[in-house]
Design a protein around this motif. Structure first.
Motif, mmCIF file in Angstrom:
data_model
loop_
_atom_site.group_PDB
_atom_site.id
_atom_site.type_symbol
_atom_site.label_atom_id
_atom_site.label_comp_id
_atom_site.label_asym_id
_atom_site.label_seq_id
_atom_site.Cartn_x
_atom_site.Cartn_y
_atom_site.Cartn_z
ATOM 1 N N HIS A 1 -12.198 -37.736 -6.332
ATOM 2 C CA HIS A 1 -10.963 -36.947 -6.230
ATOM 3 C C HIS A 1 -10.771 -36.179 -7.530
ATOM 4 O O HIS A 1 -10.798 -36.778 -8.609
ATOM 5 C CB HIS A 1 -9.800 -37.905 -5.982
ATOM 6 C CG HIS A 1 -8.594 -37.251 -5.409
ATOM 7 N ND1 HIS A 1 -7.403 -37.930 -5.262
ATOM 8 C CD2 HIS A 1 -8.358 -36.004 -4.929
ATOM 9 C CE1 HIS A 1 -6.510 -37.116 -4.720
ATOM 10 N NE2 HIS A 1 -7.069 -35.944 -4.520
ATOM 11 N N VAL A 2 -10.559 -34.873 -7.437
ATOM 12 C CA VAL A 2 -10.488 -34.008 -8.617
ATOM 13 C C VAL A 2 -9.133 -33.297 -8.674
ATOM 14 O O VAL A 2 -8.717 -32.653 -7.709
ATOM 15 C CB VAL A 2 -11.626 -32.960 -8.601
ATOM 16 C CG1 VAL A 2 -11.572 -32.093 -9.854
ATOM 17 C CG2 VAL A 2 -12.985 -33.636 -8.467
ATOM 18 N N ALA A 3 -8.463 -33.414 -9.828
ATOM 19 C CA ALA A 3 -7.196 -32.718 -10.079
ATOM 20 C C ALA A 3 -7.283 -32.034 -11.442
ATOM 21 O O ALA A 3 -8.159 -32.335 -12.247
ATOM 22 C CB ALA A 3 -6.019 -33.696 -10.050
ATOM 23 N N GLY A 4 -6.348 -31.163 -11.716
ATOM 24 C CA GLY A 4 -6.301 -30.467 -12.997
ATOM 25 C C GLY A 4 -5.777 -29.064 -12.786
ATOM 26 O O GLY A 4 -5.421 -28.677 -11.668
ATOM 27 N N THR A 5 -5.740 -28.296 -13.862
ATOM 28 C CA THR A 5 -5.275 -26.913 -13.776
ATOM 29 C C THR A 5 -6.451 -25.963 -13.665
ATOM 30 O O THR A 5 -6.518 -25.137 -12.769
ATOM 31 C CB THR A 5 -4.423 -26.542 -15.005
ATOM 32 O OG1 THR A 5 -3.332 -27.467 -15.098
ATOM 33 C CG2 THR A 5 -3.892 -25.123 -14.909
ATOM 34 N N ASN A 6 -7.410 -26.091 -14.565
ATOM 35 C CA ASN A 6 -8.584 -25.214 -14.590
ATOM 36 C C ASN A 6 -9.855 -26.044 -14.501
ATOM 37 O O ASN A 6 -9.940 -27.119 -15.090
ATOM 38 C CB ASN A 6 -8.612 -24.391 -15.881
ATOM 39 C CG ASN A 6 -7.419 -23.473 -15.997
ATOM 40 O OD1 ASN A 6 -7.155 -22.685 -15.099
ATOM 41 N ND2 ASN A 6 -6.683 -23.591 -17.085
ATOM 42 N N ILE B 1 -13.882 -43.556 -5.418
ATOM 43 C CA ILE B 1 -14.812 -44.226 -6.341
ATOM 44 C C ILE B 1 -14.666 -43.678 -7.756
ATOM 45 O O ILE B 1 -15.083 -44.305 -8.717
ATOM 46 C CB ILE B 1 -16.282 -44.129 -5.879
ATOM 47 C CG1 ILE B 1 -16.730 -42.672 -5.744
ATOM 48 C CG2 ILE B 1 -16.486 -44.898 -4.592
ATOM 49 C CD1 ILE B 1 -18.232 -42.491 -5.575
ATOM 50 N N LEU B 2 -14.044 -42.505 -7.863
ATOM 51 C CA LEU B 2 -13.882 -41.854 -9.157
ATOM 52 C C LEU B 2 -12.760 -40.833 -9.062
ATOM 53 O O LEU B 2 -12.647 -40.118 -8.064
ATOM 54 C CB LEU B 2 -15.187 -41.151 -9.550
ATOM 55 C CG LEU B 2 -15.227 -40.355 -10.836
ATOM 56 C CD1 LEU B 2 -15.061 -41.270 -12.053
ATOM 57 C CD2 LEU B 2 -16.551 -39.591 -10.941
ATOM 58 N N SER B 3 -11.933 -40.765 -10.100
ATOM 59 C CA SER B 3 -10.938 -39.700 -10.238
ATOM 60 C C SER B 3 -11.348 -38.852 -11.434
ATOM 61 O O SER B 3 -11.752 -39.397 -12.464
ATOM 62 C CB SER B 3 -9.542 -40.278 -10.476
ATOM 63 O OG SER B 3 -9.125 -41.040 -9.376
ATOM 64 N N ILE B 4 -11.248 -37.556 -11.283
ATOM 65 C CA ILE B 4 -11.586 -36.626 -12.368
ATOM 66 C C ILE B 4 -10.377 -35.740 -12.630
ATOM 67 O O ILE B 4 -9.810 -35.167 -11.703
ATOM 68 C CB ILE B 4 -12.810 -35.756 -12.016
ATOM 69 C CG1 ILE B 4 -14.042 -36.633 -11.788
ATOM 70 C CG2 ILE B 4 -13.069 -34.725 -13.113
ATOM 71 C CD1 ILE B 4 -15.274 -35.874 -11.310
ATOM 72 N N ILE B 5 -10.012 -35.641 -13.907
ATOM 73 C CA ILE B 5 -8.914 -34.761 -14.319
ATOM 74 C C ILE B 5 -9.530 -33.664 -15.187
ATOM 75 O O ILE B 5 -10.039 -33.940 -16.277
ATOM 76 C CB ILE B 5 -7.830 -35.511 -15.131
ATOM 77 C CG1 ILE B 5 -7.356 -36.784 -14.432
ATOM 78 C CG2 ILE B 5 -6.693 -34.563 -15.474
ATOM 79 C CD1 ILE B 5 -6.442 -36.586 -13.272
ATOM 80 N N CYS C 1 -11.568 -43.196 -14.184
ATOM 81 C CA CYS C 1 -11.059 -41.826 -14.288
ATOM 82 C C CYS C 1 -11.752 -41.149 -15.463
ATOM 83 O O CYS C 1 -11.800 -41.703 -16.561
ATOM 84 C CB CYS C 1 -9.546 -41.820 -14.489
ATOM 85 S SG CYS C 1 -8.876 -40.147 -14.649
ATOM 86 N N ILE C 2 -12.270 -39.969 -15.212
ATOM 87 C CA ILE C 2 -12.882 -39.147 -16.254
ATOM 88 C C ILE C 2 -11.959 -37.965 -16.500
ATOM 89 O O ILE C 2 -11.491 -37.337 -15.547
ATOM 90 C CB ILE C 2 -14.264 -38.628 -15.813
ATOM 91 C CG1 ILE C 2 -15.218 -39.792 -15.567
ATOM 92 C CG2 ILE C 2 -14.834 -37.658 -16.843
ATOM 93 C CD1 ILE C 2 -16.523 -39.372 -14.926
ATOM 94 N N SER C 3 -11.726 -37.661 -17.763
ATOM 95 C CA SER C 3 -10.881 -36.517 -18.100
ATOM 96 C C SER C 3 -11.643 -35.541 -18.986
ATOM 97 O O SER C 3 -12.411 -35.956 -19.861
ATOM 98 C CB SER C 3 -9.630 -36.980 -18.854
ATOM 99 O OG SER C 3 -8.901 -35.870 -19.333
ATOM 100 N N ALA C 4 -11.390 -34.266 -18.755
ATOM 101 C CA ALA C 4 -11.851 -33.241 -19.691
ATOM 102 C C ALA C 4 -11.088 -33.442 -21.000
ATOM 103 O O ALA C 4 -10.035 -34.092 -21.011
ATOM 104 C CB ALA C 4 -11.544 -31.857 -19.122
ATOM 105 N N LYS D 1 -1.973 -38.201 -24.117
ATOM 106 C CA LYS D 1 -1.041 -39.334 -24.187
ATOM 107 C C LYS D 1 -0.551 -39.725 -22.799
ATOM 108 O O LYS D 1 -0.508 -40.917 -22.445
ATOM 109 C CB LYS D 1 0.147 -38.972 -25.098
ATOM 110 C CG LYS D 1 1.157 -40.085 -25.249
ATOM 111 C CD LYS D 1 2.295 -39.643 -26.172
ATOM 112 C CE LYS D 1 3.357 -40.744 -26.229
ATOM 113 N NZ LYS D 1 4.503 -40.331 -27.026
ATOM 114 N N VAL D 2 -0.187 -38.742 -21.972
ATOM 115 C CA VAL D 2 0.285 -39.015 -20.608
ATOM 116 C C VAL D 2 -0.811 -39.700 -19.797
ATOM 117 O O VAL D 2 -0.565 -40.695 -19.103
ATOM 118 C CB VAL D 2 0.739 -37.713 -19.909
ATOM 119 C CG1 VAL D 2 0.963 -37.928 -18.426
ATOM 120 C CG2 VAL D 2 1.994 -37.159 -20.564
ATOM 121 N N LEU D 3 -2.039 -39.187 -19.885
ATOM 122 C CA LEU D 3 -3.147 -39.759 -19.110
ATOM 123 C C LEU D 3 -3.467 -41.187 -19.559
ATOM 124 O O LEU D 3 -3.695 -42.069 -18.729
ATOM 125 C CB LEU D 3 -4.393 -38.864 -19.217
ATOM 126 C CG LEU D 3 -4.264 -37.455 -18.642
ATOM 127 C CD1 LEU D 3 -5.565 -36.692 -18.798
ATOM 128 C CD2 LEU D 3 -3.815 -37.480 -17.193
#
Length: 189
Positions: A25-30, A135-139, A171-174, A182-184
């Motif tokens: 599952h992928v979320a984010g702005t760009n 199985i994975l969340s990506i921000i 969860c993987i974040s850019a 901090k929020v993440l």
């Protein structure tokens, strides 16, 4: 924004969102679309069958739906749309919510190794956020977007996008600016 309409229609459809292959599952702005494109092509090169649901489309609505490595046809979309609209029985639902339910229904009817799902707006109350255990969340990179729905500052927006983070799921974040990071981190904790 609410998940009520989506959950109600998915229930009527036999809960197809609970019958999907493993979901990323992928979320984010760009960078959501690019992230999904990289994942899709990497998985295909590894010989995997992949479902994809993205938004928005660039040229035609069928771009949003890839089922087992193949973009659906207009005939397939029309057939799925007719069926899902009939099941919905004229209950109020947004276009994105309807397309999300169609994507889950199409995916649940065809075998694949993984499903790549992109949020449409935000995360917490996005129609795609009915997947209980990806199985994975990506921000991807988070900045100001959809401020009329998500809030007028980057912290509020990050809280909404962080809504796809699930307990016990990686969860993987850019790289993010300090306020977003901090929020993440707080959400993950």
């Amino acid at each position: 924004l609410s998940l009520h309409r989506v959950n109600k229609l998915l229930f009527k459809l036999g809960n197809p969102h609970l019958k999907l292959p493993p979901v990323i599952h992928v979320a984010g702005t760009n960078g959501k679309g690019s992230t999904i494109a990289f994942l899709l092509n990497s998985l295909k090169c590894a010989g995997k069958k992949v479902h994809v649901y993205t938004s928005p489309h660039l040229l035609e609505v069928t771009e949003r739906f890839i089922i087992a490595n193949n973009k659906i046809t207009y005939n397939e979309l029309n057939s799925a749309l007719s069926y899902v609209v009939k099941i919905n029985k004229e209950e109020h639902i947004t276009q994105f919510e309807l397309l999300t339910c169609i994507s889950f229904w199409l995916m649940s009817n065809t075998k694949a190794d993984v499903a790549l799902i992109e949020t449409g707006l935000g995360g917490r109350l996005d129609a795609t956020n009915v997947i209980p255990n990806p199985i994975l969340s990506i921000i991807t990179s988070i900045s100001i977007d959809h401020s009329d729905f998500l809030g007028d500052n980057v912290s509020s927006i990050a809280k909404e996008k962080a809504g796809i983070i699930k307990k016990g799921i990686t969860c993987i974040s850019a790289p993010q600016e300090a306020e977003v990071r901090k929020v993440l981190i707080n959400k993950c904790a």
